[in-house]
Scaffold this active site. Structure first.
Site, mmCIF file in Angstrom:
data_model
loop_
_atom_site.group_PDB
_atom_site.id
_atom_site.type_symbol
_atom_site.label_atom_id
_atom_site.label_comp_id
_atom_site.label_asym_id
_atom_site.label_seq_id
_atom_site.Cartn_x
_atom_site.Cartn_y
_atom_site.Cartn_z
ATOM 1 C CB ALA A 140 -0.894 -0.009 1.233
ATOM 2 C CE LYS A 141 -0.581 5.434 -4.802
ATOM 3 N NZ LYS A 141 -1.497 6.274 -5.503
ATOM 4 N NE ARG A 142 -1.723 1.233 5.482
ATOM 5 C CZ ARG A 142 -2.586 0.731 4.615
ATOM 6 N NH1 ARG A 142 -3.050 1.495 3.652
ATOM 7 N NH2 ARG A 142 -2.992 -0.509 4.692
#
Ligand code: GLU
Length: 283
Positions: free
Chosen positions: A251-253
């Protein structure tokens, strides 16, 4: 017909290994079929998208050695085109203004004793579909906040049954009921992902949509929009999503797995692509 596919990231963060894997598959498909790859920035969400992420995506793609064809299309520069689609649908009587807040929608479905959730989220109970034309214009003229929703049942009634071809799953019968009356435009985002993506795929002559299987269900809505707008229908390849060794999707996080962080740690593009390939084989 020329084979054209596309990589269409949203510049809301740095690209991670999952994106690299998606991009590699897109370019591979084009290479196999002697086609072209377009790069499209899906930056309609002007709150979350940032120019620095746009620039970082270009840098990452170049570093990976993935050379796209032609100019980059940025959706934020084409809001007029998407508004035109909405006008067309409005004139055709296929969208309606919805004045409900999310809170009201939840209260309504809870009171009805069911909270119908489809794969794309809560299914709108259709409250504002019943408003008279007079009431609609009165509330719009009074400046009431509203979104525009697709009357999917009316659209499907007019088009009849629809199918699309998925390269992994074969012929799929479109089932737009799973999404219900989706929002196609809001005040703060004058175009939805559904409108912008189908409009652009048609406009850019895309013959193969390569994207993650998390977007498989959205294709039911996209197929309906293509039919009511008279747009071409591409082939689809919804690829599996890459997961890390812990089984969780990237995920982007997860800052540790951004392509930029691998680059800074001294990994080569070949190392990174090989790592993605290993994970894909393992998942
Ligand atoms: N912009 C979408 C994303 O970054 C992909 C849309 C698509 O490929 O259709 O998830």
């Amino acid at each position: 017909m020329d084979m054209i596919t596309r990589f269409a990231p949203s510049p809301t963060g740095l690209l991670h290994l999952g994106h690299a894997w998606s991009a590699v598959q897109t370019f591979e498909a084009a290479r196999r079929q002697g086609g072209r790859v377009l790069l499209r920035m899906e930056d309609i969400d002007t709150e979350r998208c940032r120019p620095e992420f746009d620039a970082a995506i270009l840098e990452d793609m170049t570093w990976l050695g993935l050379e796209w064809d032609g100019p980059v299309r940025r959706q934020s520069e084409h809001f007029d085109a998407y508004a035109g689609v909405l006008n067309h649908l409005e004139e055709a009587g296929l969208v309606y203004p919805c004045f409900c807040t999310r809170k009201q929608i939840i209260a309504e479905v809870t009171a009805a004793g069911s909270a119908p959730h489809g794969p794309l989220g809560l299914i709108y109970p259709g409250t504002c579909r019943a408003l008279s034309p007079g009431e609609r214009s009165e509330r719009i003229d009074a400046g009431e906040n509203h979104a525009w929703r697709l009357d999917w049942a009316e659209a499907a009634r007019r088009t009849g049954p629809l199918t699309w071809h998925d390269q992994t799953r074969g012929t799929i019968t479109a089932d737009p009921a799973i999404a219900g009356d989706v929002v196609l435009a809001r005040k703060d985002t004058p175009a939805s992902y559904h409108v912008a993506v189908t409009h652009d795929d048609h406009l850019q002559g895309v013959t193969l949509v390569t994207r993650g299987e998390d977007l498989f269900e959205a294709t039911h809505v996209h197929r309906l929009l293509q039919a009511v707008m008279g747009w071409d229908v591409p082939d689809y390849h919804h690829h599996g999503l890459l997961a890390g060794p812990d089984g969780k999707r990237f995920a982007k996080r997860d800052k540790s797995v951004t392509l930029a962080s691998y680059r800074e740690a001294g990994l080569s593009p070949v190392d990174v692509i090989a790592m993605a390939q290993d994970l894909a084989e393992a998942s």
